[in-house]
Write a protein that holds these residues in place. Structure first.
Motif, mmCIF file in Angstrom:
data_model
loop_
_atom_site.group_PDB
_atom_site.id
_atom_site.type_symbol
_atom_site.label_atom_id
_atom_site.label_comp_id
_atom_site.label_asym_id
_atom_site.label_seq_id
_atom_site.Cartn_x
_atom_site.Cartn_y
_atom_site.Cartn_z
ATOM 1 N N ARG A 103 8.054 -9.491 -6.534
ATOM 2 C CA ARG A 103 7.151 -8.361 -6.252
ATOM 3 C C ARG A 103 5.726 -8.804 -6.558
ATOM 4 O O ARG A 103 5.448 -9.261 -7.678
ATOM 5 C CB ARG A 103 7.576 -7.214 -7.164
ATOM 6 C CG ARG A 103 6.985 -5.903 -6.872
ATOM 7 C CD ARG A 103 7.876 -4.787 -7.338
ATOM 8 N NE ARG A 103 8.378 -4.965 -8.707
ATOM 9 C CZ ARG A 103 9.128 -4.065 -9.337
ATOM 10 N NH1 ARG A 103 9.452 -2.944 -8.752
ATOM 11 N NH2 ARG A 103 9.552 -4.273 -10.567
ATOM 12 N N PRO A 104 4.816 -8.729 -5.566
ATOM 13 C CA PRO A 104 3.454 -9.216 -5.807
ATOM 14 C C PRO A 104 2.826 -8.540 -7.033
ATOM 15 O O PRO A 104 3.024 -7.360 -7.271
ATOM 16 C CB PRO A 104 2.722 -8.824 -4.516
ATOM 17 C CG PRO A 104 3.800 -8.802 -3.483
ATOM 18 C CD PRO A 104 5.024 -8.287 -4.190
ATOM 19 N N PHE A 105 2.093 -9.342 -7.806
ATOM 20 C CA PHE A 105 1.567 -8.870 -9.096
ATOM 21 C C PHE A 105 0.662 -7.643 -8.950
ATOM 22 O O PHE A 105 0.544 -6.858 -9.880
ATOM 23 C CB PHE A 105 0.771 -9.986 -9.788
ATOM 24 C CG PHE A 105 1.579 -11.253 -10.016
ATOM 25 C CD1 PHE A 105 2.920 -11.188 -10.348
ATOM 26 C CD2 PHE A 105 0.981 -12.509 -9.900
ATOM 27 C CE1 PHE A 105 3.664 -12.341 -10.554
ATOM 28 C CE2 PHE A 105 1.715 -13.665 -10.112
ATOM 29 C CZ PHE A 105 3.059 -13.583 -10.443
ATOM 30 N N ASP A 106 -0.009 -7.510 -7.806
ATOM 31 C CA ASP A 106 -0.979 -6.415 -7.651
ATOM 32 C C ASP A 106 -0.368 -5.189 -6.980
ATOM 33 O O ASP A 106 -1.074 -4.254 -6.632
ATOM 34 C CB ASP A 106 -2.200 -6.911 -6.858
ATOM 35 C CG ASP A 106 -1.808 -7.460 -5.486
ATOM 36 O OD1 ASP A 106 -0.588 -7.511 -5.197
ATOM 37 O OD2 ASP A 106 -2.718 -7.817 -4.714
ATOM 38 N N GLU A 107 0.954 -5.187 -6.796
ATOM 39 C CA GLU A 107 1.561 -4.031 -6.132
ATOM 40 C C GLU A 107 2.122 -3.037 -7.152
ATOM 41 O O GLU A 107 2.561 -3.441 -8.229
ATOM 42 C CB GLU A 107 2.667 -4.490 -5.173
ATOM 43 C CG GLU A 107 2.058 -5.080 -3.916
ATOM 44 C CD GLU A 107 3.046 -5.258 -2.775
ATOM 45 O OE1 GLU A 107 4.224 -4.881 -2.906
ATOM 46 O OE2 GLU A 107 2.602 -5.795 -1.747
ATOM 47 N N PRO A 108 2.151 -1.740 -6.781
ATOM 48 C CA PRO A 108 2.690 -0.747 -7.703
ATOM 49 C C PRO A 108 4.122 -1.127 -8.078
ATOM 50 O O PRO A 108 4.888 -1.577 -7.241
ATOM 51 C CB PRO A 108 2.691 0.550 -6.883
ATOM 52 C CG PRO A 108 1.828 0.293 -5.695
ATOM 53 C CD PRO A 108 1.719 -1.177 -5.498
ATOM 54 N N ALA A 145 13.806 -4.665 -1.410
ATOM 55 C CA ALA A 145 12.379 -4.318 -1.484
ATOM 56 C C ALA A 145 11.563 -5.308 -0.654
ATOM 57 O O ALA A 145 10.599 -4.926 0.026
ATOM 58 C CB ALA A 145 11.907 -4.325 -2.936
ATOM 59 N N GLU A 146 11.935 -6.577 -0.697
ATOM 60 C CA GLU A 146 11.229 -7.590 0.093
ATOM 61 C C GLU A 146 11.330 -7.278 1.591
ATOM 62 O O GLU A 146 10.336 -7.321 2.321
ATOM 63 C CB GLU A 146 11.843 -8.983 -0.176
ATOM 64 C CG GLU A 146 11.232 -10.078 0.688
ATOM 65 C CD GLU A 146 11.930 -11.430 0.539
ATOM 66 O OE1 GLU A 146 13.162 -11.460 0.332
ATOM 67 O OE2 GLU A 146 11.233 -12.454 0.650
#
Ligand code: IPE
Ligand code: IPE
Ligand code: MG
Length: 229
Positions: A103-108, A145-146
């Motif tokens: 999960r990208p670090f800047d995503e909720p 999720a991906e």
């Protein structure tokens, strides 16, 4: 002299590293000791896989579901990831390039602590010129999720089809998985690389992850190669 590439060179082996807790319990040790042994097994498998000319090794380090484990166990596992990403000399000596999906670090919803983010970024930077095996660590990763994110992004930029979704996965350069390994006698795929494993062979083994090594890797490789016509 140019050497012809063997099918093994491009193999993508993906591992669901399971059974650390049970490995420790059988020895009367705390679960954390099993995770420590698991991290050491991974370092061995990276060496062995790279020596065998595997092109891509992708491992499930920590799932989006694993955050519910007791905080002390999660802390221990996070520390081991910092250790893993800190093995730069070893990785460079084996010409291994580090990569990460999750999960990208800047995503909720992202919960990866900044210390682990830093270790991941540093390992990627410090191994970026290596030309051998690509070691992808899935951390804070969940496949549904991906795929949902990829489908949504594909929709924003045009038609939603297989190619468009593939282009929006966390790492679109990951090739299809040739063999998916799951250790410790479990026969679930547990939300790991569902898209990328569409055509994969699956190698289930009773072996616990801390005991996984070259001999088991050879079994998985021969299963993968048996599907190459
Ligand atoms: C795998 O081992 C490591 C992670 C999921 C982080 P487990 O901790 O799941 O070990 P078991 O399944 O309890 O034996
Ligand atoms: C899968 O192992 C996740 C990792 C190996 C990181 P788990 O032990 O968490 O799997 P399930 O949820 O029990 O199938
Ligand atoms: Mg488990």
């Amino acid at each position: 002299m140019a050497t012809p590439s063997s099918p093994q060179q491009a193999l993508h082996v993906a591992c669901i590293m399971d059974g650390n807790g049970r490995w420790a319990r059988r020895r009367g040790l705390p679960r954390t000791a099993g995770h420590t042994a698991g991290e050491e097994a991974l370092a061995t498998v990276v060496r062995e896989a790279s020596a065998r000319g595997i092109g891509w090794l992708t491992v499930f380090g920590f799932s989006t579901e694993n955050w519910v484990r007791p905080p002390s166990e999660v802390r221990h596992i996070l520390g081991l990831h910092r250790k893993l990403f800190g093995r730069i000399d070893e990785l460079n000596a084996n010409n291994v390039r580090v990569n990460w999906i999750g999960r990208p670090f800047d995503e909720p919803g992202s919960r990866t602590p900044t210390t682990v983010q830093k270790a991941i970024r540093q390992a990627i930077a410090d191994t970026r010129n290596n030309t051998g095996m690509v070691l992808t660590v899935a951390f804070d990763y969940g496949s549904r999720a991906e795929i949902a994110r990829a489908a949504s992004r594909a929709g924003e930029s045009g038609d939603v089809n297989v190619e468009a979704i593939s282009r929006q996965l966390y790492d679109p350069s990951l090739p299809p998985v040739d063999v998916l390994v799951r250790t410790s006698g479990e026969t679930r795929v547990s939300n790991f690389l569902l898209w990328q494993s569409a055509g994969a062979r699956i190698y289930f083994t009773e072996c616990s992850w801390p005991d996984f090594g070259g001999r088991e890797l050879d079994e998985a490789i021969s299963l993968a190669r048996s599907s190459v016509s």
